[in-house]
Design an enzyme around this catalytic site. Sequence first.
Site, mmCIF file in Angstrom:
data_model
loop_
_atom_site.group_PDB
_atom_site.id
_atom_site.type_symbol
_atom_site.label_atom_id
_atom_site.label_comp_id
_atom_site.label_asym_id
_atom_site.label_seq_id
_atom_site.Cartn_x
_atom_site.Cartn_y
_atom_site.Cartn_z
ATOM 1 N N GLU A 268 -54.671 -6.446 5.550
ATOM 2 C CA GLU A 268 -55.563 -5.341 5.249
ATOM 3 C C GLU A 268 -55.184 -4.686 3.919
ATOM 4 O O GLU A 268 -54.043 -4.263 3.709
ATOM 5 C CB GLU A 268 -55.504 -4.297 6.377
ATOM 6 N N THR B 54 -63.464 -5.395 4.422
ATOM 7 C CA THR B 54 -62.820 -6.412 5.245
ATOM 8 C C THR B 54 -63.791 -7.518 5.637
ATOM 9 O O THR B 54 -63.470 -8.713 5.556
ATOM 10 C CB THR B 54 -62.228 -5.771 6.508
ATOM 11 N N HIS C 182 -54.116 0.759 6.502
ATOM 12 C CA HIS C 182 -55.442 1.382 6.454
ATOM 13 C C HIS C 182 -55.267 2.832 6.881
ATOM 14 O O HIS C 182 -54.493 3.137 7.784
ATOM 15 C CB HIS C 182 -56.384 0.643 7.424
ATOM 16 N N ASP D 203 -57.657 -9.233 2.466
ATOM 17 C CA ASP D 203 -59.111 -9.192 2.636
ATOM 18 C C ASP D 203 -59.798 -8.604 1.406
ATOM 19 O O ASP D 203 -60.850 -9.047 0.982
ATOM 20 C CB ASP D 203 -59.506 -8.402 3.896
ATOM 21 N N HIS D 204 -59.164 -7.602 0.803
ATOM 22 C CA HIS D 204 -59.687 -6.955 -0.409
ATOM 23 C C HIS D 204 -58.602 -6.042 -0.933
ATOM 24 O O HIS D 204 -57.554 -5.853 -0.299
ATOM 25 C CB HIS D 204 -60.962 -6.148 -0.110
#
Length: 657
Positions: free
Chosen positions: A289, A329, A461, A512-513
Amino acid sequence: MINITSLLFPKRFSLLKSFSALFLIVSFIVRISLYIWSIQSIEFSFVDLIKIIGIGFFFDFGTLAYILAIYGLYWFLFPRKFYGNWLDKILINFTYFLLVFVFVFAFLGEFTFWEEFARRYNFIAVDYLLYTYEVIENINESYPLPLLIGIIILLTIGAFYVAKKQDVFVECYNNEDGYLRKIIPYGFWVIVAGVFHLYVQNNQAEIFSNRYQNELAKSGVYSFFAAYNANELDYDEFYKTQSKQKSLEIVQQSLLDNGDKILSEDNILRSIHNTGKEHKPNIVFICMESMNANFMEAFGNQELLTPFLDSLAHKSVFYTNLQATGTRTIRGMEALTLAIPPTPGRSIVKRPNNNNLFTVGEILKEKGYSRTFFYGGDGHFDNMNGYFGNNGFDIVDNPKENNSSNEFPTQRIPFTEEEVTFENAWGACDGDIYNKAIKQINIQHKSKKPFFNFIMTNTNHRPYSFPEGYINDKPGNRISALRYSDWAMKRFFTDAKKQPWFKNTVFVIISDHCAYSAGRTELDVSSYHIPALIYNLPNTKPHEVNKLCSQIDLLPTLFGWLNWSYESKIFGKDITKMKPEDERAFIANHRKLGYRKDNKVVILNELKGSKTYEWNAEENTLTKTESDETLEKETIANYQTAYELFKNNKLKIKEIH
């Protein structure tokens, strides 16, 4: 004769009748105003005007039914003996003021939206709602915001005044309408809303050859929610295009490496050819994440945020110039599993008709692999379970209470209460996710079948919370969350090395990013650089790969390392085989579509525009430069073809023979 108005609006519903009249009248005024505004783009026809008004009223009526079915629930359920008491009055006044305020804002917003796009609300408007800060800042810079808010409040107060003058509030409070009197009118609106929801599509308003007429026949509010449900922008309508056949040919040629062959004239279906003995190790795929490349020491960070990940990179095939395709995501999941350039709107993970797609899972299935998706939260969020479950993956997730049923054709395995030692709003912490993965992999290993496990982590996150006592940092900020995530990954590998399946397992790790990638008006090129590595590859020495490449390329590259030959419908390429002129990356947000080669970036926007920039990596700036015709055609070809193939169901499994 039965009075239809009285039947649909008993005295208790008097305020709803007043709102309905206001909504339909203002909707009509907005439609006629936009018609007059656009008259030069429409060949006037009285018959067509009547059709526009009639179709428009139909969709306005459907929109009203939705509103009354939801808002009317209070009016229906509130007991008769409490009509007009202090609670009833407060709730009615507050909710009615809020409702009118929202719709006055929406109606006025239609004019500014039409001025820019000449369309009713679409996914661009949905995007505006998702990123409120940028939108408010833009409005504030473009219009006198305090004045606009003042006008909206005055108009709302005006609507209140009219309702007061008509004594509708008094009628709402002073009546004897019980549930039997209210059930028919409320039931009517619920049924109408249900019919629209099941059988009426927004594009059914498009009966004209003129685009302006089609848009005028729609309802702005109805269009907004239709766009939210569809989660996409029509590429052909909003973006620069070229011959679809030419675009397809450009993409087909760009995907061919030595020994590959195109198998379909109207698709990217092709045979991928690799030589040598095929290897079929187990594959554990860890999607981290919000992990920026610049969080790692390998890219210059001196804060020791990810010491284990850095140590692993030195023992792996380490991809140092790989770019994420998006900023969410589910966009990363789309890129990694479907291996497709990002199409405008939301990720395909959240769109309708995303089942039975040709994902990398089909290649793995052909090679005899089981496929499982691991997530520490409830996988119904962002339709992750729907996407993975309907595309052949088993699911391991942490469902909310009373939400553990499995409606997918694959297996769903929930976390038990004992397996979750710490969780926040996003679900179980990374340590718990890895523990569950170890337990499940041990079960998979007994089947003697190779496995592919996609593990999505959570901890890095907001709110950055995690169990205390494992690292020195306190929860609550990204730095500490990164250190905990790195610690949890280290413990996972420590545990995995003790298992009998470890030696025959390849580990793929990627983000994911990026974090801090919230800007939505332009593309921040540096905010797409993510780490990626493949660890424990058979017969392969650790080394760095510095080629510019994309998220969509990582698994096709792994398949190349394993010497697999297979049929493919994915856009991803084997990075190992890339020539310097083939290196490229896709970077995008919901509306801007970017294509990068070296430091040259082409960006397509939703106004059918295209701009070419030179990117300065040191300063992270884009400088507009002369357009590169070849690069622009290549950019359009990839995005247009990706959109066309998905829209026309040509990425479905059934196309494979």
